[in-house]
Design an enzyme around this catalytic site. Structure first.
Site, short mmCIF file in Angstrom:
data_model
loop_
_atom_site.label_atom_id
_atom_site.label_comp_id
_atom_site.label_asym_id
_atom_site.label_seq_id
_atom_site.Cartn_x
_atom_site.Cartn_y
_atom_site.Cartn_z
N THR A 1 7.76 -5.70 7.07
CA THR A 1 7.89 -6.45 5.80
C THR A 1 6.68 -6.25 4.92
O THR A 1 6.80 -6.12 3.69
CB THR A 1 8.09 -7.95 6.10
OG1 THR A 1 9.23 -8.11 6.94
CG2 THR A 1 8.29 -8.73 4.82
N CYS A 2 5.52 -6.19 5.52
CA CYS A 2 4.28 -6.01 4.74
C CYS A 2 4.25 -4.63 4.09
O CYS A 2 3.80 -4.48 2.94
CB CYS A 2 3.07 -6.18 5.65
SG CYS A 2 3.07 -7.73 6.57
N THR A 3 4.74 -3.61 4.80
CA THR A 3 4.67 -2.24 4.30
C THR A 3 5.80 -1.93 3.33
O THR A 3 5.59 -1.20 2.33
CB THR A 3 4.73 -1.26 5.48
OG1 THR A 3 3.66 -1.56 6.39
CG2 THR A 3 4.60 0.18 5.02
N LEU B 1 3.42 -5.45 0.00
CA LEU B 1 2.40 -4.63 -0.65
C LEU B 1 2.97 -3.75 -1.77
O LEU B 1 2.37 -3.66 -2.86
CB LEU B 1 1.68 -3.78 0.39
CG LEU B 1 0.60 -2.82 -0.11
CD1 LEU B 1 -0.49 -3.57 -0.87
CD2 LEU B 1 -0.01 -2.04 1.07
#
Length: 295
Positions: free
Chosen positions: A179-181, A185
């Site tokens: 989810t972060c990648t 971000l």
């Protein structure tokens, strides 16, 4: 013997028989006297100490006079039960000792669980009180990052969010996480130019990773407009009260996902996600707030 007695005359034979019978009776009487004395001795002993003959008098078993004369050096002392497992109570009632043993079950695992639960509740209360909110000043801590020349730098949060600056700070649970990648971000990378037009001086991404991992992650996704800051020790995250326990997933203690706008070192806007969710800290929402603040 019987052959000798049979060869004797009748008179001598009768005398021999009477002598033999007398000896047998005398030996039996002497045996009865010995047994009687032993029983009397045991009765006298049991009248003062209950169960002394079977060793249930709390370790004070009966000892004969001969045993009292034996040296005690080298003899193994009586070992009582551990105090945390059994509770021994001896009472005296009318010259008789009544031995009472009451066992106490010690549930050490339950006590440890209760203690751990209390510590966890206290930890949550403290973090709830320290949780960063709107109007709070950013706590002082140190973050690491790599500059454009590839040099490792360290910057204080007071310098990063100094007076006269409007900073957007968002945090992710970990570098290279899906989810972060794929969502969090990239949203700030795509809207970085619009955020600067809305008055944002700097966009910083924070994660409980070292600066080397954050730099490699930034290069992998092309995060040049975003300053990739590593909070390796988790000090900044801990002071914000944003720790996220991911021990069960093998990730240790990370940071909760959030996004905030800091102006002159004071939090103007903050949205904190629960767990690893991604619903309230999107780049679109931050951009909308920046435009409202500017207008």
């Amino acid at each position: 013997m019987f052959s000798v007695v049979a060869s004797l005359p009748t008179t001598a034979r009768g005398v021999t028989t009477r002598i033999t019978t007398g000896l047998r009776l005398r030996g039996r009487e002497e045996g009865d006297d010995v047994g009687r004395r032993r029983r009397q001795q045991q009765q006298q002993c049991c009248s003062s100490l209950c169960f002394c003959c079977c060793g249930a008098d709390g370790g004070k078993t009966f000892t004969s006079p001969d045993e009292k004369k034996r040296p005690t050096k080298g003899r193994r002392p009586f070992l009582s039960s551990p105090p945390h497992l059994t509770t021994t109570k001896t009472t005296r009632t009318s010259s008789r000792r009544v031995f009472d043993v009451s066992t106490k079950a010690v549930a050490y695992p339950n006590e440890r669980e209760d203690k751990q639960q209390q510590q966890q509740q206290q930890h949550e209360r403290e973090h709830h009180q320290q949780l960063i909110k709107k109007g709070d000043r950013i706590p002082t801590s140190s973050l690491q990052y790599f500059d454009h020349e590839g040099n490792l730098q360290s910057i204080e949060t007071s310098q990063l969010c100094s007076k006269g600056k409007t900073i957007v700070v968002f945090a992710v649970p970990g570098a290279f996480l899906p989810t972060c990648t794929n969502k969090h971000l990239p949203g700030f990378i795509d809207l970085a130019a619009k955020m600067k037009q809305a008055g944002c001086d700097l966009i910083a991404c924070v994660s409980v990773n070292d600066a080397f991992v954050m730099d490699a992650w930034g290069k992998a996704v092309g995060a040049a407009p975003v300053l990739m800051c590593g909070d390796g020790s988790g000090d900044f995250t801990r002071k914000l009260g944003c720790e996220l326990d991911l021990m069960d997933k093998g990730l240790g203690v990370r940071s909760r996902r959030y996004a905030m706008i800091v102006k002159d070192g004071i939090v103007e806007y903050i949205e904190m996600e629960r767990g690893g969710a991604f619903t309230r800290s999107r780049a679109e929402d931050v951009l909308q707030v920046l435009e409202e603040i500017k207008s």
